[in-house]
Design a protein around this motif. Structure first.
Motif, short mmCIF file in Angstrom:
data_model
loop_
_atom_site.label_atom_id
_atom_site.label_comp_id
_atom_site.label_asym_id
_atom_site.label_seq_id
_atom_site.Cartn_x
_atom_site.Cartn_y
_atom_site.Cartn_z
N THR A 164 0.85 -1.19 0.00
CA THR A 164 0.00 0.00 0.00
C THR A 164 0.89 1.24 0.00
OG1 THR A 164 -0.21 -0.41 2.39
CG2 THR A 164 -2.12 -0.90 1.06
N ILE A 165 0.48 2.23 -0.79
CA ILE A 165 1.21 3.50 -0.86
C ILE A 165 1.01 4.25 0.45
CG2 ILE A 165 1.28 5.74 -2.07
CD1 ILE A 165 2.37 3.32 -3.69
N ASN A 166 -0.16 4.05 1.04
CA ASN A 166 -0.55 4.75 2.25
C ASN A 166 -1.55 3.89 3.03
OD1 ASN A 166 -0.37 7.00 3.85
ND2 ASN A 166 -0.72 8.39 2.12
N TYR A 167 -1.67 4.18 4.30
CA TYR A 167 -2.67 3.50 5.17
C TYR A 167 -2.50 2.00 5.23
CZ TYR A 167 -4.74 7.80 3.30
OH TYR A 167 -4.93 9.05 2.83
N PRO A 168 -1.39 1.43 5.62
CA PRO A 168 -0.10 2.05 5.98
C PRO A 168 0.82 2.13 4.76
CG PRO A 168 -0.02 -0.29 6.44
CD PRO A 168 -1.35 -0.02 5.83
N GLU A 169 1.89 2.90 4.89
CA GLU A 169 2.85 3.01 3.79
C GLU A 169 3.76 1.78 3.79
OE1 GLU A 169 5.44 6.42 3.91
OE2 GLU A 169 6.66 5.61 2.29
N THR A 170 3.91 1.17 2.63
CA THR A 170 4.89 0.09 2.49
C THR A 170 6.16 0.70 1.90
OG1 THR A 170 3.06 -1.42 1.94
CG2 THR A 170 5.29 -2.22 1.53
N SER A 171 7.28 0.54 2.56
CA SER A 171 8.51 1.18 2.07
C SER A 171 9.07 0.42 0.88
CB SER A 171 9.56 1.24 3.18
OG SER A 171 10.10 -0.05 3.40
N THR A 172 9.77 1.15 0.00
CA THR A 172 10.40 0.46 -1.13
C THR A 172 11.52 -0.45 -0.63
OG1 THR A 172 11.77 2.43 -1.47
CG2 THR A 172 9.86 2.15 -2.92
N ILE A 173 12.09 -0.12 0.52
CA ILE A 173 13.13 -1.01 1.07
C ILE A 173 12.51 -2.37 1.42
CG2 ILE A 173 14.60 -1.40 3.11
CD1 ILE A 173 15.54 1.45 2.90
N PHE A 174 11.34 -2.34 2.01
CA PHE A 174 10.65 -3.60 2.32
C PHE A 174 10.34 -4.37 1.04
CE2 PHE A 174 6.75 -6.07 2.75
CZ PHE A 174 7.07 -6.92 3.79
N ILE A 175 9.79 -3.66 0.05
CA ILE A 175 9.44 -4.31 -1.22
C ILE A 175 10.67 -4.94 -1.87
CG2 ILE A 175 8.56 -3.95 -3.59
CD1 ILE A 175 6.83 -1.65 -2.48
N ASP A 176 11.75 -4.16 -1.94
CA ASP A 176 12.95 -4.63 -2.65
C ASP A 176 13.64 -5.78 -1.91
OD1 ASP A 176 12.54 -2.83 -4.70
OD2 ASP A 176 13.66 -1.24 -3.68
N ARG A 177 13.63 -5.73 -0.60
CA ARG A 177 14.21 -6.84 0.17
C ARG A 177 13.40 -8.11 -0.08
NH1 ARG A 177 17.56 -5.09 4.74
NH2 ARG A 177 17.25 -7.18 5.51
N PHE A 178 12.10 -7.94 -0.12
CA PHE A 178 11.22 -9.08 -0.39
C PHE A 178 11.50 -9.65 -1.78
CE2 PHE A 178 7.46 -11.31 -1.66
CZ PHE A 178 6.97 -11.87 -0.50
N LEU A 179 11.60 -8.76 -2.77
CA LEU A 179 11.84 -9.21 -4.15
C LEU A 179 13.18 -9.93 -4.26
CD1 LEU A 179 10.58 -6.08 -6.14
CD2 LEU A 179 9.41 -8.27 -5.88
N ALA A 180 14.20 -9.37 -3.63
CA ALA A 180 15.53 -9.98 -3.71
C ALA A 180 15.53 -11.36 -3.06
CB ALA A 180 16.56 -9.07 -3.04
N THR A 181 14.86 -11.46 -1.93
CA THR A 181 14.80 -12.75 -1.24
C THR A 181 14.05 -13.77 -2.08
OG1 THR A 181 14.76 -11.50 0.81
CG2 THR A 181 14.34 -13.85 0.98
N ALA A 182 12.96 -13.33 -2.71
CA ALA A 182 12.20 -14.22 -3.58
C ALA A 182 13.04 -14.69 -4.77
CB ALA A 182 10.93 -13.53 -4.08
#
Ligand code: GDP
Ligand code: ZN
Length: 310
Positions: free
Chosen positions: A96-114
């Motif tokens: 989510t962009i907002n409510y709550p905000e998901t950080s790009t760091i979280f997204i990218d760490r997830f993608l790298a791990t995947a």
């Protein structure tokens, strides 16, 4: 008899057999998987052989080779790990962009791990009904970025059933793990996708309250037209994969692409001269946010610490 493990409670497993029955199974105390130290060696998504006794009880005797699996370490210090799910066709990360905000760091760490687990990822941008103009513009920029790198994106409002049909279509015939930080609308989306299931938002929250996130409890739900979604309540993402410093760049697709032109083969793309990756960041060929996420993952390595990606 062959079957698919569709539920793991930590002490017993629900196995769907080829003839369509669902059977509660235990494992023998001495059951061990070669090469994997786990407190719980079998996971949802596993194909297993089961043996049914005369008394009607059943146990798992064998497990088939997995095409992939994701694990979670029991703790930072422990070498013990839980296998969360096996044989995944894909993973959908709800953000989510907002409510709550998901950080790009979280997204990218997830993608790298995947990437390290060799599981393809798609991103679901949820709560689009709530976004203002700025939020929407930022979301579209992120969707451009991730689509370009190779991660398909969906725009969804789980609450209003907008975009959910596209997601549903994409689930057909596949085993999909659904992930996301708490509050992004995972249970709402599951309810929208599986209206016939009795799964309610509150029930998932109960798992959190009971501290289920410390166990391997997870479940697969059949979707229309074949396929399953896997929910691992309380677990928002993957555990960080054990990787060497120079390996981290392999799991950021576009960084890996440019790294072939770096002067040094073991370049970490930080301060080394002749670094093609830093050059690409300066020329805006690699997104700065992706590069920052990459450095963030490297920092963990530097300090030799383990930080969960969830
Ligand atoms: P979970 O923790 O990821 O399972 O999140 P929930 O499904 O429990 O949702 C958290 C909150 O976000 C609830 O109040 C939902 O009603 C709300 N929510 C979920 N999806 C949407 C959406 O698409 N739009 C809006 N406006 N709210 C949503
Ligand atoms: Zn470099």
């Amino acid at each position: 008899m062959k079957g698919l493990v569709i539920k793991n409670t930590g002490s017993w497993y629900l196995v769907k057999t080829e003839d369509g029955r669902t059977i509660e199974c235990k494992i023998k105390g001495n059951f061990r998987l070669k090469g994997i130290r786990s407190t719980n060696p079998i996971a949802v998504g596993d194909y297993v052989q089961i043996i049914i006794n005369n008394e009607g009880t059943a146990f798992i005797s064998e497990i088939e080779d997995r095409k992939n699996y994701i694990i979670r370490r029991a703790s930072n210090l422990s070498k013990q790990s839980h296998i969360l799910a096996a044989n995944l066709d894909q993973c959908m990360l709800i953000v989510t962009i907002n409510y709550p905000e998901t950080s790009t760091i979280f997204i990218d760490r997830f993608l790298a791990t995947a990437e390290a687990y060799r599981v393809p990822v798609k991103l679901i941008f949820n709560k689009i009904d709530r976004y203002n103009e700025d939020d929407t513009r930022y979301m579209d920029a992120l969707i451009n970025l991730y689509t370009y790198i190779g991660y398909p994106c969906f725009k969804v409002s789980a609450l209003n059933n907008i975009g959910t049909d596209e997601v549903k279509k994409d689930l057909k015939g596949k085993v999909t793990l659904l992930s996301g930080n708490s509050g992004v609308g995972k249970s709402t989306l599951i309810n929208a996708i599986l209206p016939e299931q009795t799964l309610k938002t509150g029930e998932i929250s109960d798992y959190h309250n009971k501290g289920m996130h410390t166990t391997t409890f997870s479940e697969m739900f059949p979707v229309d037209g074949g396929g399953y979604i896997i929910d691992t309540p309380g677990i928002k993402g993957f555990g960080t994969f054990d990787m060497e410093e120079e390996e981290v760049g392999h799991y950021f697709k576009e960084i890996f692409e440019y790294s072939a032109q770096c002067k040094y083969g073991n370049c970490t793309h930080r301060h080394e001269p002749g670094c093609a990756v830093r050059d690409a960041v300066e020329k805006h060929l690699i997104s700065e946010s992706r590069y920052i996420s990459y450095l963030n993952m490297l920092e963990d390595k530097e300090e030799g610490k383990y930080r969960a990606a969830y």
